[in-house]
Design a protein around this motif. Structure first.
Motif, short mmCIF file in Angstrom:
data_model
loop_
_atom_site.label_atom_id
_atom_site.label_comp_id
_atom_site.label_asym_id
_atom_site.label_seq_id
_atom_site.Cartn_x
_atom_site.Cartn_y
_atom_site.Cartn_z
N LEU A 33 0.88 -1.18 0.00
CA LEU A 33 0.00 0.00 0.00
C LEU A 33 0.91 1.23 0.00
CD1 LEU A 33 -3.06 0.74 0.31
CD2 LEU A 33 -2.68 0.78 2.77
N VAL A 34 0.70 2.13 -0.95
CA VAL A 34 1.71 3.14 -1.25
C VAL A 34 1.21 4.56 -0.99
CG1 VAL A 34 3.21 4.04 -3.07
CG2 VAL A 34 2.58 1.63 -3.08
N ALA A 35 1.77 5.22 0.00
CA ALA A 35 1.45 6.64 0.23
C ALA A 35 2.17 7.49 -0.80
CB ALA A 35 1.89 7.06 1.63
N THR A 36 1.50 8.58 -1.18
CA THR A 36 2.21 9.67 -1.88
C THR A 36 2.53 10.72 -0.81
OG1 THR A 36 0.07 10.55 -2.55
CG2 THR A 36 1.23 9.18 -4.15
N GLY A 37 2.48 11.99 -1.15
CA GLY A 37 2.89 13.02 -0.19
C GLY A 37 4.40 13.19 -0.25
N ASN A 38 4.92 14.17 0.48
CA ASN A 38 6.35 14.48 0.39
C ASN A 38 7.24 13.48 1.12
OD1 ASN A 38 6.12 16.77 -1.22
ND2 ASN A 38 5.66 18.07 0.55
N THR A 39 6.76 12.97 2.25
CA THR A 39 7.66 12.22 3.14
C THR A 39 8.36 11.04 2.46
OG1 THR A 39 6.22 12.88 4.96
CG2 THR A 39 7.82 11.13 5.42
N PRO A 40 7.64 10.17 1.72
CA PRO A 40 8.34 8.97 1.21
C PRO A 40 9.11 9.18 -0.09
CG PRO A 40 5.97 8.80 0.82
CD PRO A 40 6.20 10.14 1.45
N ALA A 126 2.20 -1.75 4.42
CA ALA A 126 1.64 -0.41 4.18
C ALA A 126 2.75 0.60 4.43
CB ALA A 126 0.47 -0.15 5.11
N ILE A 127 3.04 1.43 3.43
CA ILE A 127 4.00 2.52 3.59
C ILE A 127 3.18 3.79 3.77
CG2 ILE A 127 5.94 3.77 2.57
CD1 ILE A 127 6.31 1.35 0.66
N LEU A 128 3.30 4.41 4.93
CA LEU A 128 2.41 5.52 5.27
C LEU A 128 3.19 6.76 5.66
CD1 LEU A 128 -0.11 3.60 7.57
CD2 LEU A 128 -0.38 4.11 5.13
N GLY A 129 2.58 7.91 5.38
CA GLY A 129 3.02 9.17 5.97
C GLY A 129 2.03 9.55 7.06
N LEU A 130 2.38 10.53 7.84
CA LEU A 130 1.53 10.95 8.96
C LEU A 130 0.94 12.32 8.65
CD1 LEU A 130 0.55 10.59 11.91
CD2 LEU A 130 2.74 11.56 12.65
N GLY A 131 -0.39 12.38 8.59
CA GLY A 131 -1.05 13.66 8.34
C GLY A 131 -0.82 14.62 9.50
N PRO A 132 -0.76 15.91 9.21
CA PRO A 132 -0.56 16.89 10.28
C PRO A 132 -1.69 16.85 11.32
CG PRO A 132 -0.92 17.98 8.15
CD PRO A 132 -0.86 16.52 7.88
N GLY A 137 -3.73 7.94 5.10
CA GLY A 137 -4.40 8.08 3.81
C GLY A 137 -5.22 9.35 3.94
N PHE A 138 -6.51 9.26 3.55
CA PHE A 138 -7.41 10.39 3.83
C PHE A 138 -8.45 10.00 4.87
CE2 PHE A 138 -6.27 12.55 -0.37
CZ PHE A 138 -5.56 13.56 0.26
N ASN A 139 -8.10 9.11 5.76
CA ASN A 139 -8.98 8.84 6.91
C ASN A 139 -8.82 10.01 7.87
OD1 ASN A 139 -10.16 5.95 6.70
ND2 ASN A 139 -8.01 5.76 6.05
N GLU A 140 -9.70 10.97 7.70
CA GLU A 140 -9.63 12.20 8.48
C GLU A 140 -10.21 11.97 9.87
OE1 GLU A 140 -7.87 14.41 7.20
OE2 GLU A 140 -8.74 15.46 5.50
N PRO A 141 -9.75 12.71 10.87
CA PRO A 141 -10.40 12.62 12.17
C PRO A 141 -11.83 13.18 12.07
CG PRO A 141 -8.45 14.06 12.24
CD PRO A 141 -8.64 13.64 10.83
N ARG A 188 2.34 -5.72 7.81
CA ARG A 188 3.36 -4.83 8.38
C ARG A 188 3.03 -3.40 8.01
NH1 ARG A 188 9.10 -8.03 7.65
NH2 ARG A 188 8.01 -9.38 6.22
N VAL A 189 3.35 -2.49 8.91
CA VAL A 189 3.13 -1.08 8.63
C VAL A 189 4.44 -0.33 8.86
CG1 VAL A 189 1.90 1.02 9.30
CG2 VAL A 189 0.69 -1.18 9.33
N LEU A 190 4.80 0.48 7.87
CA LEU A 190 5.99 1.33 7.98
C LEU A 190 5.51 2.78 7.94
CD1 LEU A 190 9.13 1.49 7.94
CD2 LEU A 190 8.98 1.60 5.44
N LEU A 191 5.66 3.47 9.07
CA LEU A 191 5.23 4.86 9.17
C LEU A 191 6.47 5.75 9.10
CD1 LEU A 191 2.90 6.93 9.74
CD2 LEU A 191 3.52 6.71 12.17
N LEU A 192 6.48 6.66 8.13
CA LEU A 192 7.64 7.55 7.94
C LEU A 192 7.25 8.95 8.38
CD1 LEU A 192 8.64 6.33 4.35
CD2 LEU A 192 9.40 5.44 6.58
#
Ligand code: F6R
Length: 237
Positions: A33-40, A126-132, A137-141, A188-192
């Motif tokens: 599972l592939v995040a976009t965004g700047n982090t990865p 899952a390769i994930l970034g962390l939303g501010p 993903g776009f699972n918003e609070p 497995r989850v990899l959070l960057l």
């Protein structure tokens, strides 16, 4: 959970690429599972370097899209699939992709996405970034652990963080996201996490209560590896 603190973005990219390459070498048919965004992005560039150098073969892996804006015409530069294709799928020589089909209406696109993910026996990594705001993903609070793959409206925080990607172009206000349930059932989850601006949200995700108000907090219930640079991790240990 494992937390590794790296000196800076470059060291983080090298470590993240080692991690991802390790998973792919162990199981070439890995589903990612592939995040976009700047982090990865540096991590993906390092993976590309290894593929080009013949050190890594990703051709049997399947890439799964994490999220997509709604309402964009075909070929729009803001497509997150387009970003994922340019940064991950093509440079790594990946042949098989599961993506949101923007030709379908949102409910059917989500149902088809879930069927295809189930058809490959779920997500290995899952390769994930962390939303501010703690989104995944776009699972918003607020998004609880059972939040399904769905269409939603982006929060003002996400609209403003995403604005940085598109210059003069407007950020679409609606999106599709892989559900929390899909993300949290990844093997497995990899959070960057990079940068001082993520420090507070990272601390809340790792140390605060598990709450729908911070979707990333639920990652602690997964087989989680967090790679953070010193700026993001300061004060954590
Ligand atoms: C991107 C995505 C988002 C980002 C998050 C962090 O596909 O799903 O959840 O991972 O917003 O974005 P950056 O890395 O730009 O800080």
């Amino acid at each position: 959970m494992t937390l590794e603190i790296l000196a800076d973005a470059e060291h983080l990219a090298a470590r993240a690429a080692d991690f991802i390459a390790g998973v792919i070498n162990e199981k070439p048919q890995t589903t990612v599972l592939v995040a976009t965004g700047n982090t990865p992005m540096r991590t993906y560039a390092e993976l590309e370097r290894r593929v080009k150098a013949g050190e890594l073969d990703c051709s049997s892996a399947t890439a799964v899209q994490l999220d997509e804006y709604l309402g964009l015409p075909e070929g729009d530069p803001r497509s997150l699939y387009g970003w994922m294709e340019r940064a991950f799928v093509r440079p790594l020589g990946i042949q098989r992709v599961i993506r949101f089909d923007s030709a379908l209406e949102p409910h059917s696109a989500c149902a088809r996405f879930d069927r295809e993910v189930a058809g490959v026996d779920g997500i290995d990594l899952a390769i994930l970034g962390l939303g501010p705001n703690g989104h995944l993903g776009f699972n918003e609070p607020p998004s609880g652990p059972d939040a399904p793959t769905r269409a939603l409206t982006l929060t003002p925080e996400s609209l403003s963080s995403n604005a940085a990607y598109w210059g003069e172009l407007e950020v679409p206000t609606r999106a599709l996201t892989a559900g929390m349930s899909t993300i949290l059932s990844s093997r497995r989850v990899l959070l960057l996490v990079l940068g001082a601006h993520k420090r507070e949200v990272l601390a809340r995700a790792l140390l605060g209560p598990l709450t729908p108000d911070l979707p990333a907090s639920y990652l602690r219930d997964t087989n989680l590896t967090v790679l953070a640079d010193q700026a993001a991790a300061r004060g954590l240990t």
